[in-house]
Scaffold this active site. Sequence first.
Site, short mmCIF file in Angstrom:
data_model
loop_
_atom_site.label_atom_id
_atom_site.label_comp_id
_atom_site.label_asym_id
_atom_site.label_seq_id
_atom_site.Cartn_x
_atom_site.Cartn_y
_atom_site.Cartn_z
N SER A 110 82.38 -16.63 -26.34
CA SER A 110 81.95 -17.65 -27.29
C SER A 110 82.52 -19.02 -26.96
CB SER A 110 82.45 -17.27 -28.69
OG SER A 110 83.87 -17.23 -28.68
N SER A 114 88.79 -16.12 -26.19
CA SER A 114 89.28 -14.75 -26.42
C SER A 114 90.23 -14.35 -25.29
CB SER A 114 88.12 -13.77 -26.52
OG SER A 114 87.28 -13.89 -25.39
N ASP A 159 93.91 -23.84 -23.27
CA ASP A 159 93.58 -22.69 -24.12
C ASP A 159 94.82 -21.85 -24.42
OD1 ASP A 159 91.14 -23.68 -23.53
OD2 ASP A 159 90.45 -21.96 -22.36
#
Length: 373
Positions: A110, A114, A159
Amino acid sequence: MNEREYVYKVTAAGRVNIIGEHVDYCGGKVLPAALAVKNTVYIRPNGTNKINLKWTTLPDEVTLDIDKLDSYKGLKYGNYQAGSALMWQRAGHKLVGCDMLQDCTVPFGSGLSSSAAIEVSTIAALATVAGEEFDPVDVALKAQQAEREYAGVNCGIMDQYASACGKENHAILLDCKTLQREYVPVELGEYALVIINSNKPHNLVESKYNERRAETEEALRVLKEYADIECLADLTAEEFEKYAHVLSGKVRDRATHVVRECERVRLAVAAMKAGNIEALGKLLNESHDSLSKLYEVTGKELDALAKAAQEHPACIGSRMTGAGFGGCTISLVKKDCVKDFEAYVCEQYEGATGYKPTCYETEISDGITVEKL
Ligand code: GLA
């Protein structure tokens, strides 16, 4: 599942990036926020030299030998965990045999990271079960190394850093050159931050991502012959204009995006601190435009999604977030119009692309959490 069978519950967050896209690996500042969607690791020691992995959502079970962690590259399930454990071990940390149950609520593919959530929570869990205290920044750096050296994506630090160091209701203004951070409260007044997944599978993301990175490195190599800089983010947009002519074609476009996006981050933080959410919205639109035309990482689907959002009267700004080539957009939308906005965007987007999008309601949350069960 009975959590009481485990000894610790360790979580790390997915993330959105508010602005500052594709600049982390150029030494720029970024503005991500950790999300309440996350990866949870339930863990207990097992007295062996094996890491046993299970998932709440998969029938598969995988066993990793602590002495052979470099031999699991390319595993369908367990690849991120093996890479993370290996990088932590290589940094000199002791691993103990353990059973881990993994539960991921970050939607896969997405663009909400993740993989970072899995890597960061796995390392934090391994350190915890070994009785070691850890520095979240250190965990983020080792998790990034797992992504680069094990999973093969030459990513920046954004991230993993956001996943590890996020703070409830705050964005992180992270200087990717120095790793210094400042927490910026996310107070959006009458607006909500809406996340919509394009649901376009982004399979080319690794190769395209690495290609963009190589292009910015090429720009830096050339510019260094003319300017005294260490990274592209060292140039202001104004200074860059003086040198831009030494670059050409796509390499010039990529560098132009980077320096202007860095400028937009500065303006966005100022706008947020001043409570000027409309100004922030405009910057989101400009960022998307640049990622579409100069950096070419949006593709038809993300462009259609952002366009539908931007044309809705209750939306003051929308852009892709993350690596691109699929994944999500974020939009600033008047709170009392969110449902209408989502219905409109979904209809328009599906009509334009054939993909059914998903809208998420998620809060801005903490990074790593550790709980003794
Ligand atoms: C991916 C990478 C990050 C960052 C973004 C783009 O999410 O993992 O390091 O480069 O893309 O901003």
